[in-house]
Design a protein around this motif. Structure first.
Motif, short mmCIF file in Angstrom:
data_model
loop_
_atom_site.label_atom_id
_atom_site.label_comp_id
_atom_site.label_asym_id
_atom_site.label_seq_id
_atom_site.Cartn_x
_atom_site.Cartn_y
_atom_site.Cartn_z
N LEU A 169 0.84 -1.20 0.00
CA LEU A 169 0.00 0.00 0.00
C LEU A 169 0.87 1.24 0.00
O LEU A 169 2.03 1.21 0.44
CB LEU A 169 -0.96 0.00 1.19
N ALA A 170 0.32 2.32 -0.52
CA ALA A 170 0.99 3.62 -0.58
C ALA A 170 0.32 4.55 0.41
O ALA A 170 -0.91 4.53 0.58
CB ALA A 170 0.93 4.21 -1.98
N ALA A 171 1.13 5.38 1.08
CA ALA A 171 0.59 6.28 2.09
C ALA A 171 1.43 7.54 2.14
O ALA A 171 2.59 7.56 1.70
CB ALA A 171 0.56 5.60 3.46
N VAL A 172 0.81 8.57 2.69
CA VAL A 172 1.50 9.84 2.91
C VAL A 172 1.57 10.02 4.41
O VAL A 172 0.55 10.03 5.11
CB VAL A 172 0.75 11.01 2.26
N ARG A 177 5.79 12.84 3.79
CA ARG A 177 6.59 11.93 2.96
C ARG A 177 5.66 10.93 2.25
O ARG A 177 4.69 10.46 2.82
CB ARG A 177 7.58 11.14 3.81
N TYR A 178 6.01 10.60 1.01
CA TYR A 178 5.29 9.58 0.27
C TYR A 178 5.98 8.24 0.53
O TYR A 178 7.16 8.07 0.20
CB TYR A 178 5.28 9.88 -1.22
N LEU A 179 5.26 7.32 1.11
CA LEU A 179 5.85 6.05 1.53
C LEU A 179 5.18 4.90 0.80
O LEU A 179 3.99 4.95 0.50
CB LEU A 179 5.67 5.85 3.04
N GLU A 180 5.98 3.87 0.55
CA GLU A 180 5.46 2.62 0.01
C GLU A 180 5.72 1.54 1.06
O GLU A 180 6.87 1.32 1.45
CB GLU A 180 6.15 2.26 -1.30
N ILE A 181 4.69 0.89 1.52
CA ILE A 181 4.78 -0.09 2.59
C ILE A 181 4.42 -1.45 1.99
O ILE A 181 3.35 -1.62 1.41
CB ILE A 181 3.85 0.27 3.75
N MET A 192 8.31 -6.65 6.90
CA MET A 192 7.66 -5.46 6.35
C MET A 192 8.73 -4.42 6.03
O MET A 192 9.63 -4.16 6.85
CB MET A 192 6.65 -4.87 7.35
N ARG A 193 8.60 -3.82 4.85
CA ARG A 193 9.56 -2.80 4.41
C ARG A 193 8.82 -1.50 4.16
O ARG A 193 7.79 -1.48 3.50
CB ARG A 193 10.28 -3.25 3.14
N ILE A 194 9.41 -0.42 4.71
CA ILE A 194 8.85 0.93 4.52
C ILE A 194 9.87 1.72 3.72
O ILE A 194 11.03 1.90 4.16
CB ILE A 194 8.58 1.61 5.87
N ARG A 195 9.48 2.18 2.53
CA ARG A 195 10.40 2.91 1.65
C ARG A 195 9.87 4.30 1.37
O ARG A 195 8.66 4.52 1.27
CB ARG A 195 10.57 2.16 0.32
N ASP A 196 10.81 5.23 1.23
CA ASP A 196 10.47 6.60 0.83
C ASP A 196 10.54 6.66 -0.69
O ASP A 196 11.61 6.51 -1.28
CB ASP A 196 11.45 7.59 1.47
#
Length: 833
Positions: A169-172, A177-181, A192-196
């Protein structure tokens, strides 16, 4: 990972140390063997017969040799193992360095949960989600994500850890910051990986989200098209179908959309498809109304196909019913025209160009116009000119101005009505009605006879006036201006008015002033004046009673008439009022007499019950032998006295109950009572009479019937009276039945016997007080039992029904309301009394 590798290194070192220790241990016996060897040789030289010692020596030599060889072979293997482990350690360190390099290549956080431990391992740039680099704060999703996203991420992580469900999922974040989880299961661990995502990656994420929305919108559009009853499809530029909706599948009678696409089943005919292909090649919208076979039926379809970037989307709307409606409308219009042609009213319809589009035969006959001329659809101006030439229009000083005024009706939105007086003596009523589609419709009625009818109406009015003069009631009609419009002779006679005064049409004020000399009731005349000449929002009738000086009574009624006038009627009711007054006084005297009777009965009953109670008490003392024994004859007489006294006491109690009911002083003690226990208590009171009369009592009631809220004493009294009545009218050997049941919200008691029954003329009086009819039975009574039954049942809010026929027995039904909260209803019952 580095710690694991260091641990592995330590393990290797310990292994090597252990191996070296073994070597030391194994070398030590060789030195010992050399010393022993020298000693043994000396001993052997001294003792040549010691063969056993030599054998031991040889065995020890062999053992030491084998041990040394084995040690050398094991040391070689251990050294090879250490070299392999060292190579693996170096390889793992290189992989760890590469992993750390890849992990640090972009801002990201890795969180891993093991199978046994709930504590996760967290690595990466913690400042990606929080300004404070604390690992535990990463798991507090609500601290760096909006509430909705945080809740969704919590659910996804829970599903990942419990069932291994991957997610992306994508979140702000709250920091912008725009994050891809992304989460997935890796070798039995939840990771679980959290990327900017920024730059090209952010653009890719946005494009992915846009694609997701576009796909969702496309699926929503397809779902909507699947729901509509019109066939829809999309095809490639080559004409091959790529998608069809459910209505299309039903139309071509395919199994499903996939079957229709695989077979390439077409809904449109070849000519329509060719025309659509030609329009598609030009990039133009294709529209046509064509016939097609839909679900086995030939239907008329309105087809639209729109090309767009190599794909054409089409929709077919079934207009068969519309065509049927259009045909039906045309038929109705034809029938409407035929109907109008049968009317005596002349009808002519002109369109917005003022040309005749329809006329009926009455119009043609009214104006004596030729059919060929009217079939040419002439303008109204031409028709008016022709009628003027034939002198069939009203004479006008300025015909041009009149004509312009007449034709201005085309611009008026309101219906206009005119009266035309023709030169030939006819009178026409002309109605000009604007049409919704522009133009006007003319209706012409010959109203010549109207004048004749009006004259007849005037004659009828004179007849009505003569009729009014014959009435005994005084009648006066006042117009809207308050002046007398019509009156009869009875009105003048009743108020002693002069005929000359009435002929002058006096005002209501003058009439009231003249009548006030006989009836000086200023308030009543003010009301009458206001009713006749006042301004009212709503006119209503009024009735008043007037008392004259001479004692006569006159009833006055005011009635508004449809034309705005007011009708006043005066009736001399002196005689009827006197009769009414006499009847009222007589009725009051009867009520006073009845009250006096009730008071007397109540008082006498109380006075009788006290001595009767004493008599019963003394008789009981005589009967039980407490003051001396009695002979059989005396005992028999005492029994008769007891039975007669008890019957008399019951009658007195019934009279007192009825008296208290009449005075409204009866109060019910409401509480839950057991139905079966109440029936049993009532039955115990009639057991002796059942035995004496050789009767059988049958009780029909469900053991689970339960309880209801009522006055237990009064219910027992009701059942006792009904059972006594049934026993009294039954013959020996017969059966009396007592039934109890619940019916909806009611409790129903039904007592039936097999006696002679009650004639129809007697049933209407069975509940009357002091009304007793033995009907040939042994029963004797004063006629109060059923009256008390009805009174007590109605006090509970129930009712009593009785059905009987001669020779078929009698059934009495008592219906009690089954209250669930009797204590709450008690005040309401007492208030009703």
């Amino acid at each position: 990972m580095r710690q694991r590798l260091r641990g592995a290194g330590c393990t290797q070192k310990r292994t090597r140390a252990v191996a070296l220790g073994v070597v030391t241990v194994t070398v030590f016996p060789r030195a010992a063997f050399a010393a022993v060897d020298q000693t043994s040789l000396l001993g052997d030289l001294r003792d040549s017969h010691d063969v056993f010692g030599l054998s031991i020596f040889i065995g020890l030599v062999l053992f030491a040799t084998i041990t040394a060889l084995l040690h050398l072979a094991g040391r070689r293997r251990w050294m090879q193992r250490e070299s392999a482990l060292s190579a693996d350690l170096n390889d793992l360190r290189a992989k760890l360095d590469r992993a750390e390099t890849f992990l640090a290549a972009e801002p990201q956080i890795i969180i891993a949960w093991g199978l046994q431990s709930n504590e996760p391992e967290i690595e990466g740039d913690l400042t990606l989600v929080s300004d404070v680099p604390v690992a535990r704060r990463v798991l507090g999703f609500g601290s760096w994500l909006p509430p909705e996203k945080a809740q969704k991420l919590d659910n996804c992580v829970a599903n990942l850890r419990e069932r291994g469900e991957a997610f992306r999922l994508a979140a702000v974040s709250l920091g912008g910051r725009y994050l891809e989880i992304e989460g997935r299961a890796v070798t039995g661990r939840a990771v679980m990986r959290i990327r900017d995502v920024s730059g090209d990656r952010l653009e890719a994420t946005r494009l992915r989200e846009r694609q997701t929305r576009t796909v969702a919108e496309l699926e929503s559009l397809k779902a909507m098209l699947d729901a509509v009853p019109c066939p829809a499809w999309s095809r490639e530029a080559s004409g091959k179908l790529t998608w069809v909706n459910t209505a299309y599948v039903r139309a071509v009678e395919a199994k499903d959309a996939r079957d229709a696409l695989m077979r390439g089943t077409e809904l449109l005919e070849t000519s329509a498809r060719d025309a659509a292909a030609a329009k598609r090649d030009k990039g133009e919208v294709f529209r046509i109304q064509s016939a097609a076979v839909v679900a086995g039926y030939r239907r008329s379809l309105e087809i639209v196909e729109v090309p767009s970037e190599g794909i054409a989307t089409g929709l077919a709307i079934d207009v068969s019913e519309l065509e049927a409606v259009r045909v039906d409308l045309q038929q109705q219009m034809t029938a409407h025209a035929r109907t109008l042609d049968q009317l005596s009213t002349a009808v002519a319809i002109f369109d917005r160009r003022k040309q005749l589009v329809f006329h009926n035969s009455a119009y043609r006959q009214l104006w004596s116009l030729d059919l060929p001329f009217l079939d040419q659809h002439p303008s109204e101006s031409e028709i008016l000119d022709r009628l003027r030439a034939k002198r069939m229009l009203p004479e006008q000083a300025d015909f041009r101005a009149w004509k312009e005024t007449h034709l201005s009706g085309y611009q008026s939105p309101d219906t206009a009505e005119q009266v035309w007086y023709l030169p030939d003596g006819r009178t026409l009523r002309a109605v000009v009605n604007p049409n919704p589609q522009s133009g006007v419709t003319y209706l012409f009625d010959d109203v010549t006879e109207h004048f004749h009818l009006e004259s007849k109406f005037n004659a009828q009015t004179r007849v009505q006036g003569e009729t009014l003069d014959t009435l005994k009631e005084g009648v006066a009609v006042f117009s809207t201006d308050g002046r007398l419009k019509l009156s009869n002779a009875a009105f003048a006679r009743l108020w002693r008015l002069d005929a000359a005064t009435l002929d002058d049409k006096p005002h209501i004020d003058q009439v009231a002033k003249l009548c006030a000399e006989l009836c000086p009731d200023d308030e009543a005349w003010s009301v009458l004046r206001l009713a006749v000449a006042g301004l009212h929002d709503q006119r209503t009738g009024i009735e008043r009673r007037l008392t004259c000086r001479d004692g006569s009574i006159i009833d006055c009624s005011v009635a508004p008439l449809p034309d705005g006038a007011t009708l006043l009627t005066f009736t001399d009711t002196t005689a009827s009022v006197n009769v009414e007054r006499a009847l009222t006084e007589r009725n009051q005297a009867l009520l006073d007499t009845e009250k006096l009777r009730n008071d007397f009965v109540h008082h006498v009953s109380y006075e009788l019950r006290s001595p009767l109670t004493n008599i019963i008490g003394f008789i009981q003392l005589l009967g039980d032998g407490s003051i001396g024994s009695l002979n059989p004859k005396q005992t028999e007489y005492v029994g008769y006295v007891m039975k007669s006294s008890a019957a008399l006491l019951a009658i007195i109690n019934d009279i007192l109950d009825l008296a208290t009911i009449d005075t409204g002083a009866t109060e019910l003690t409401l509480k839950p009572i057991d139905i079966l226990a109440t029936i049993k208590a009532a039955v115990e009171g009639v057991q002796d009479r059942l035995a004496e009369s050789s009767l059988t009592l049958q009780i029909v009631a469900d053991e689970e019937i339960g309880a209801f809220t009522a006055d237990a004493k009064r219910v027992r009294q009701v059942l006792f009276n009904l059972l006594s009545n049934a026993i009294g009218f039954s013959a020996p050997g017969q059966t009396v039945t007592l039934q109890a049941a619940r019916r909806g919200d009611d409790v129903v008691f039904r007592i039936s016997d097999q006696g002679r029954g009650i004639p129809h003329d007697v049933i209407a009086h069975v509940f009357d007080r002091f009304h007793s009819n033995t009907i040939g039975s042994r029963h004797r009574g004063v006629g109060l039992g059923l009256s008390i039954v009805k009174s007590f049942v109605e006090l509970h809010g129930g009712n009593v029904l009785i059905t009987s026929a001669p020779g078929e027995g009698t059934t009495v039904t008592c219906v009690f309301p089954a209250r669930d909260h009797g204590a709450d209803d008690a005040p309401a019952i007492a208030a009703r009394q």
